[in-house]
Each structure stands twice: as C-alpha cells, then as structure tokens.
Motif scaffolding. Structure first.
Motif, PDB file in Angstrom:
ATOM      1  N   ALA A  40      12.566   6.946   0.124  1.00  0.00           N
ATOM      2  CA  ALA A  40      12.911   6.957   1.625  1.00  0.00           C
ATOM      3  C   ALA A  40      12.247   8.035   2.530  1.00  0.00           C
ATOM      4  CB  ALA A  40      14.265   6.392   2.093  1.00  0.00           C
ATOM      5  N   ASP A  41      12.714   9.138   1.959  1.00  0.00           N
ATOM      6  CA  ASP A  41      12.325  10.324   2.827  1.00  0.00           C
ATOM      7  C   ASP A  41      10.577  10.508   2.751  1.00  0.00           C
ATOM      8  OD1 ASP A  41      12.943  12.853   4.243  1.00  0.00           O
ATOM      9  OD2 ASP A  41      11.913  13.601   2.752  1.00  0.00           O
ATOM     10  N   MET A  42      10.215  10.202   1.476  1.00  0.00           N
ATOM     11  CA  MET A  42       8.741  10.225   1.367  1.00  0.00           C
ATOM     12  C   MET A  42       8.141   9.096   2.234  1.00  0.00           C
ATOM     13  SD  MET A  42       6.674  10.256  -2.286  1.00  0.00           S
ATOM     14  CE  MET A  42       7.971  10.870  -3.017  1.00  0.00           C
ATOM     15  N   THR A  43       8.505   8.096   2.263  1.00  0.00           N
ATOM     16  CA  THR A  43       7.946   6.726   3.210  1.00  0.00           C
ATOM     17  C   THR A  43       8.041   7.366   4.564  1.00  0.00           C
ATOM     18  OG1 THR A  43       8.675   5.098   1.795  1.00  0.00           O
ATOM     19  CG2 THR A  43       8.490   4.617   3.915  1.00  0.00           C
ATOM     20  N   ALA A  44       9.093   7.962   4.912  1.00  0.00           N
ATOM     21  CA  ALA A  44       9.449   8.331   6.470  1.00  0.00           C
ATOM     22  C   ALA A  44       8.197   9.509   6.844  1.00  0.00           C
ATOM     23  CB  ALA A  44      10.694   9.000   6.692  1.00  0.00           C
ATOM     24  N   ARG A  45       8.017  10.401   5.729  1.00  0.00           N
ATOM     25  CA  ARG A  45       7.112  11.552   5.813  1.00  0.00           C
ATOM     26  C   ARG A  45       5.596  10.964   5.892  1.00  0.00           C
ATOM     27  NH1 ARG A  45       7.311  15.695   1.665  1.00  0.00           N
ATOM     28  NH2 ARG A  45       8.537  14.210   0.466  1.00  0.00           N
ATOM     29  N   ALA A  46       5.387  10.087   4.973  1.00  0.00           N
ATOM     30  CA  ALA A  46       3.987   9.583   5.109  1.00  0.00           C
ATOM     31  C   ALA A  46       3.848   8.795   6.253  1.00  0.00           C
ATOM     32  CB  ALA A  46       3.904   8.522   3.980  1.00  0.00           C
ATOM     33  N   THR A  47       4.748   8.011   6.891  1.00  0.00           N
ATOM     34  CA  THR A  47       4.510   7.418   8.245  1.00  0.00           C
ATOM     35  C   THR A  47       4.364   8.250   9.294  1.00  0.00           C
ATOM     36  OG1 THR A  47       5.973   5.375   7.414  1.00  0.00           O
ATOM     37  CG2 THR A  47       5.849   5.747   9.736  1.00  0.00           C
ATOM     38  N   TRP A  93       7.582  -0.296   6.044  1.00  0.00           N
ATOM     39  CA  TRP A  93       8.877  -0.849   5.410  1.00  0.00           C
ATOM     40  C   TRP A  93       9.133   0.288   4.454  1.00  0.00           C
ATOM     41  CZ3 TRP A  93       9.819  -4.328   1.056  1.00  0.00           C
ATOM     42  CH2 TRP A  93       9.077  -4.105  -0.013  1.00  0.00           C
ATOM     43  N   CYS A  94      10.377   0.161   4.154  1.00  0.00           N
ATOM     44  CA  CYS A  94      11.058   1.144   3.325  1.00  0.00           C
ATOM     45  C   CYS A  94      11.845   0.574   2.145  1.00  0.00           C
ATOM     46  CB  CYS A  94      12.226   2.220   3.995  1.00  0.00           C
ATOM     47  SG  CYS A  94      12.729   3.376   2.725  1.00  0.00           S
ATOM     48  N   ILE A  95      11.531   0.984   0.868  1.00  0.00           N
ATOM     49  CA  ILE A  95      12.183   0.557  -0.074  1.00  0.00           C
ATOM     50  C   ILE A  95      12.365   1.506  -1.177  1.00  0.00           C
ATOM     51  CG2 ILE A  95      10.239  -0.610  -1.244  1.00  0.00           C
ATOM     52  CD1 ILE A  95      11.985  -2.870  -2.220  1.00  0.00           C
ATOM     53  N   GLY A  96      13.666   1.707  -1.854  1.00  0.00           N
ATOM     54  CA  GLY A  96      13.721   2.901  -2.627  1.00  0.00           C
ATOM     55  C   GLY A  96      13.429   2.641  -4.121  1.00  0.00           C
ATOM     56  N   TYR A  97      13.814   3.561  -5.142  1.00  0.00           N
ATOM     57  CA  TYR A  97      13.364   3.515  -6.357  1.00  0.00           C
ATOM     58  C   TYR A  97      14.538   2.572  -7.123  1.00  0.00           C
ATOM     59  CZ  TYR A  97      10.091   7.168  -6.056  1.00  0.00           C
ATOM     60  OH  TYR A  97       9.038   7.946  -5.505  1.00  0.00           O
ATOM     61  N   PRO A  99      -3.928   2.864  -4.429  1.00  0.00           N
ATOM     62  CA  PRO A  99      -2.872   3.065  -3.960  1.00  0.00           C
ATOM     63  C   PRO A  99      -2.132   1.715  -3.771  1.00  0.00           C
ATOM     64  CG  PRO A  99      -4.563   2.776  -2.338  1.00  0.00           C
ATOM     65  CD  PRO A  99      -5.267   2.599  -3.584  1.00  0.00           C
ATOM     66  N   TRP A 100      -2.204   0.824  -4.549  1.00  0.00           N
ATOM     67  CA  TRP A 100      -1.445  -0.646  -4.463  1.00  0.00           C
ATOM     68  C   TRP A 100      -0.241  -0.754  -5.476  1.00  0.00           C
ATOM     69  CZ3 TRP A 100      -2.997  -2.848  -0.238  1.00  0.00           C
ATOM     70  CH2 TRP A 100      -4.118  -2.323   0.457  1.00  0.00           C
ATOM     71  N   ASN A 101      -0.039   0.419  -6.346  1.00  0.00           N
ATOM     72  CA  ASN A 101       0.715   0.472  -7.405  1.00  0.00           C
ATOM     73  C   ASN A 101       2.202   1.064  -6.852  1.00  0.00           C
ATOM     74  OD1 ASN A 101       2.150   0.597  -9.699  1.00  0.00           O
ATOM     75  ND2 ASN A 101       0.851   2.004 -10.716  1.00  0.00           N
ATOM     76  N   TYR A 127       0.985  -1.234   0.019  1.00  0.00           N
ATOM     77  CA  TYR A 127       0.024   0.123  -0.122  1.00  0.00           C
ATOM     78  C   TYR A 127       0.802   1.273  -0.014  1.00  0.00           C
ATOM     79  CZ  TYR A 127      -3.168   3.510   1.971  1.00  0.00           C
ATOM     80  OH  TYR A 127      -4.080   4.446   2.439  1.00  0.00           O
ATOM     81  N   LYS A 128       0.848   2.136  -0.959  1.00  0.00           N
ATOM     82  CA  LYS A 128       1.480   3.216  -0.961  1.00  0.00           C
ATOM     83  C   LYS A 128       3.187   3.156  -1.029  1.00  0.00           C
ATOM     84  CE  LYS A 128      -2.532   6.242   0.053  1.00  0.00           C
ATOM     85  NZ  LYS A 128      -2.998   7.284   1.081  1.00  0.00           N
ATOM     86  N   ALA A 129       3.520   1.884  -1.396  1.00  0.00           N
ATOM     87  CA  ALA A 129       4.771   1.609  -1.244  1.00  0.00           C
ATOM     88  C   ALA A 129       5.560   1.461   0.048  1.00  0.00           C
ATOM     89  CB  ALA A 129       5.678   2.683  -2.096  1.00  0.00           C
ATOM     90  N   HIS A 130       4.661   1.451   1.038  1.00  0.00           N
ATOM     91  CA  HIS A 130       5.402   1.426   2.219  1.00  0.00           C
ATOM     92  C   HIS A 130       4.489   0.620   3.403  1.00  0.00           C
ATOM     93  CE1 HIS A 130       2.609   5.075   2.932  1.00  0.00           C
ATOM     94  NE2 HIS A 130       2.913   4.884   4.289  1.00  0.00           N
ATOM     95  N   MET A 131       3.303   0.366   3.039  1.00  0.00           N
ATOM     96  CA  MET A 131       2.635  -0.630   4.246  1.00  0.00           C
ATOM     97  C   MET A 131       2.101  -1.976   3.433  1.00  0.00           C
ATOM     98  SD  MET A 131       0.245   1.947   6.414  1.00  0.00           S
ATOM     99  CE  MET A 131       0.009   0.832   7.815  1.00  0.00           C
ATOM    100  N   LEU A 132       1.985  -2.808   4.318  1.00  0.00           N
ATOM    101  CA  LEU A 132       1.423  -4.245   3.749  1.00  0.00           C
ATOM    102  C   LEU A 132       0.033  -4.609   3.841  1.00  0.00           C
ATOM    103  CD1 LEU A 132       4.465  -6.525   4.666  1.00  0.00           C
ATOM    104  CD2 LEU A 132       4.070  -5.452   2.695  1.00  0.00           C
TER     105      LEU A 132
END
Length: 507
Positions: free
Chosen positions: A412-419, A399-403, A471-473, A386-391
């Motif tokens: 990674a920073d976008m994931t941290a801000r979304a969290t 979780w964090c995985i880059g481009y 948001p699953w892409n 979900y949105k590249a950072h939740m399951l």
C-alpha cells in the motif's frame, strides 16, 4: 489549478456546473490505503487538493468494520503500520481497536481528517476525455451527489463490505439459537456461558476462538479440513532492544525491515522447502497440545504451506485454549442443522447456542463501483494491472491491493509513493492524463493472487488480470518490488498527453 493543502473540496472553485464540486485528487476509503495515499500524495505534491470519501462513519476501513471478539492483526504490526509513523505500543501483534486508534491519530496529526467526508458511498466513476477529469457519483446519507476530479485513487480494499461469504447451510433456518457472521458482529451479543460453534478454520476463526473461550462455556471449531498455523510471540524482544538503543524513528525503520525480512524468509522456506516447514509447524502443534492429541487429523492440512495463507496464532493461543479444555476442534462435514445445533455427516451432533459462520469474504474490485470511459462502461476484470496499481488503458485511476504473503501496508505504501511520483512527473511536464498501454503484444495471464484459499478460488475472476512479465506482473514479493520501485522507469509502457490536444506526448 493550485491550492494549499489545507483547502477542502468545498473551497475549490467549481467548473461550469456550480452543483458539482471539484478537487484534484479524490481518494476512496479512509483505511490504511486511503490515509497512506493522502499522506504520500500531498507530501510530494503540496499544491494539489484532495478529498477522501469514506462510506462508513469512522476512520479505519477494515479495522472499523470488523469488531468481533479478539480481532487483531494477522501479521506484524510493525510492517502493518506506516513507515513514516512509528508504532509506539509494546505489542507486535495488535488488537483491532488499537490499530484503528493508531490510524485515527495519524490522520489527525497530519491534518488528513479535515479532508474526510463520511457516509459517502462511491457508486460510479466516469472519465471525460474532453476535460481529462473523472466525474464520481456517490451517495451521502441517501442523497446522490457528484464530484469532479483529475485523479481517483481507490483505497477501498479487495472485498465486499456489505456481505461476507456464507455457503449453503442445509436447515440453518431450523436452528433455534443465534447465527452471526464475523463481518457483522452484533455489539450486544453476549456469549458468556454459552456453547459456541465456529464454522471455519481460517484467520478469522483462529482469532475468534481463543477470545470467545475466555467467557463461553465451550467453543468448538468445526472445520472441513485443517489450516496451517504459525505461532509467534505477541511481544518482540528484538523490537524492545532496538527501541532502547535507537531513536524512535530509526528504531521503527529497523524493526519494520527486520519483520518484513522475517515474513519473507518464512514464505521463501515454505515455498522452497515445504517438507521442512511442515515438520516445523507440526512440531509447534505437538509441543503445545496435550500428549496424544490427534494432530494429524486436526492440524495437518492436505496442501503445502503457503498454498493458502499461514494463520498467525500469537503465543500459540489457540493451541493453549484447546490444551486447557476451553476449546476443541472437530474435523467433519455438516449434514444439516436442527433446533439445537449441527448434525455432522459422521452422525455426531454439536450442541450450540451461538453459531459463527467464519466462512470467508467475497472478493470485489474497486469497491464495486461502476467504471466508465466517456460513458462506456468497462469491466476492471478484463484489464491487466500495471505495476500492481493502475489498469490497462484507464487514465488517471489508481487502486491499492496488498500482498497475500506479507502485511498489506508494505505494498500500500509503495503504491501511494508510485502514485505521488507519477502525479509529480505529470505536473512538471504539463500532462493532464496518463495511462498504461500494453499494445497488441500477447500476454500470458496468471492469477492476480496465487493462493488456493476458498475465497480466492470462488472469485478467481473478481480482480483485474495479471500478466507474467513486468510491468504487468502482480508479484507477491515485497523486496523484488521494492528494488523495481527504486529503479522505476516512470515512462515504461505509459502514454501521456494533454486535454487541449488529445495527442500522446510520450510513451
């Protein structure tokens, strides 16, 4: 429970079991992802307590693990560095030691290093729906310990830290010299005056070879097939000019976005106009290699640019090493090893004192930890992202995985801000759990990573799944994701609730 950001997990009152520590947020990994998450989460949620569990003895993650000669960033350091912490050195392509130094300084500056516990290898995480907490099992110096937390953030990367990938190499035991994998480079290995063969042609190989060639007698890159190489200056004229006219932080923002845009344009041109990109890359090779060099055999891949990641060679250093006779490239297949080197299928022989198996990584999700919900083990590979950072249907876990086509830190920073944004939303509404829920709607699946690289194709099911609709892409498009984040609907496909009633309160 509230506490000041300066409190550590040891200072937080424990729950009913005095032997289990409690913390609001548990972060796994003290590399770019984990340190960035700590900064963003506490910046927005200063009332939360947190601890970082790092399995190694130092800060840095990848940039501490890899210590082979020449290790460096394979993209612009201005996009690999944090947006809130300017990169102050002159070079735009940074050495691994300087990147680790930057991360260490950043962690100390913001007090994050006081929350790190080293030698802590996370093995298990189990969600308890009666208390809405995770129980995390980790090993510290051989002792098995537990910690409870409301949230878990995995900043542990995407590959197996314990073991790189080495294919079946017939007769390797017969070789009388030294065999080494770049992931575990011996610090005392002396290659001065030696004949070195590097097996592989990916990012690690093209980084290693110019560095080894400075002291070795001869360095040979043995590849089955070529890889696309892109040359860029190690020092950015644009960055130097901007830094002279703008304050440090403003200059960092401008240079960072400029480099992100350049990376995006290169990727776009490669995907939409592959023939043009092929010509440009081939022309760079021809201009930097000796006249008459067989470019088409050694530097003309069979695939299109960005089917596999473009490998960066700063200032064409690999081409220069070849042109100066300090390195050469052999495109062939291994028949077998003997006591003195490698016998090729063509009948040729490569003499070697040292053989480097730069043959890739092994993908691994969530640091290889076992994940359970109320004692029932789940396989992250069976869940959509979900949105590249939740399951899917996994509460309070990130979780964090880059481009694959841009610097790791951009996502990674976008994931941290979304969290941090989700945690703030939950706190303001009194929610104790949140998880993405897809429902019963059919979902077309696509690879999480759309590369044709060997390490991806070998482990196509190692990572959680990606759909084709938001948001699953899981996309490889930083600017599209940045726009989505800007207008993000935090309750989209999400279920929120409280432990006291277990009933969903929103969704």
């Amino acid at each position: 429970m509230t506490a000041t950001p300066e409190q550590s997990a040891d200072q937080i009152p424990a729950d009913s079991d005095p032997h289990i520590e409690y913390v609001d947020v548990l972060i796994v990994g003290a590399g770019i992802s984990g340190l960035g998450a700590a900064y963003r989460i506490i910046q927005r949620n200063p009332q939360l307590t947190y601890t970082i569990l790092e399995r190694r003895e130092r800060i840095g993650g990848t940039w501490d693990l890899f210590r082979y000669p020449g290790v460096r960033s394979d993209s612009s350091i201005f996009t690999l560095s944090f947006p809130f912490e300017p990169w102050t050195r002159e070079e735009g392509v940074a050495d691994g030691a300087h990147i680790r130094e930057y991360l260490t300084d950043m962690a100390h500056k913001y007090g994050i290093d006081r929350h790190i516990r080293f030698h802590c290898y996370v093995r298990e995480a189990d969600w308890d729906s009666t208390t809405d907490t995770w129980t995390v099992v980790f090993e510290q110096d051989g002792v098995r310990k537990r910690c409870r937390s409301r949230f878990v953030f995995f900043g542990s990367g995407y590959y197996n830290y314990d073991e790189g990938y080495t294919p079946d190499l017939p007769g390797i035991d017969q070789f009388g010299g030294t065999v080494v994998h770049p992931q575990h480079w011996p610090e005392d290995l002396d290659h001065s005056g030696k004949n070195v063969v590097v097996i592989g042609s990916g990012a690690t190989a093209v980084t290693l070879i110019p560095a080894l060639a400075e002291r070795a007698n001869r360095v040979t890159m043995l590849q089955r097939s070529p890889t696309y190489l892109v040359s860029a200056s190690k020092y950015s004229t644009f960055a130097a000019v901007v830094r002279k006219v703008l304050p440090r932080r403003a200059a960092h923002v401008v240079v960072r976005m400029y480099n992100a845009l350049i990376e995006a344009v290169v990727w776009f041109v490669a995907r939409k106009l592959p023939r043009l990109m092929k010509r440009l890359l081939r022309r760079t090779a021809i201009n930097n290699l000796p006249a008459g060099y067989d470019v088409d055999t050694h530097f003309k891949p069979r695939y299109n640019p960005w089917d596999q990641r473009l490998c960066l060679i700063p200032d064409a250093d690999l081409y220069c090493a070849v042109a100066e006779g300090r390195a050469d490239v052999v495109t062939d297949h291994i028949d077998h090893f003997d006591a003195t080197g490698i016998v090729l299928e063509s009948g040729g022989h490569l003499d070697a004192d040292i053989i480097v198996t730069a043959t890739g990584l092994q993908l691994q999700a969530l640091g290889g930890a076992t994940i359970s919900l109320d004692g029932a083990q789940i396989n992250p590979r069976d869940r959509f992202v979900y949105k590249a950072h939740m399951l899917e249907d996994v509460p309070n876990l990130f979780w964090c995985i880059g481009y694959t086509n841009a610097s790791w830190t951009l996502r990674a920073d976008m994931t941290a801000r979304a969290t941090s944004k989700l945690l703030a939303h939950m706190d303001s509404h009194g929610y104790t759990h949140a998880y993405p829920h897809r429902g019963n709607e059919p979902m077309v699946e696509k690879p999480t990573w759309d590369l044709q690289a060997g390490y991806v194709k070998r482990s196509v099911h190692a990572l959680p799944r990606s759909g084709t609709k938001r948001p699953w892409n899981v996309r490889q498009n930083y600017f599209a994701d940045a726009i989505d984040y800007r207008f993000d609907r935090i309750e989209e496909s999400m279920v929120f609730g409280r432990a006291v009633d277990r009933a969903p309160l929103a969704g």
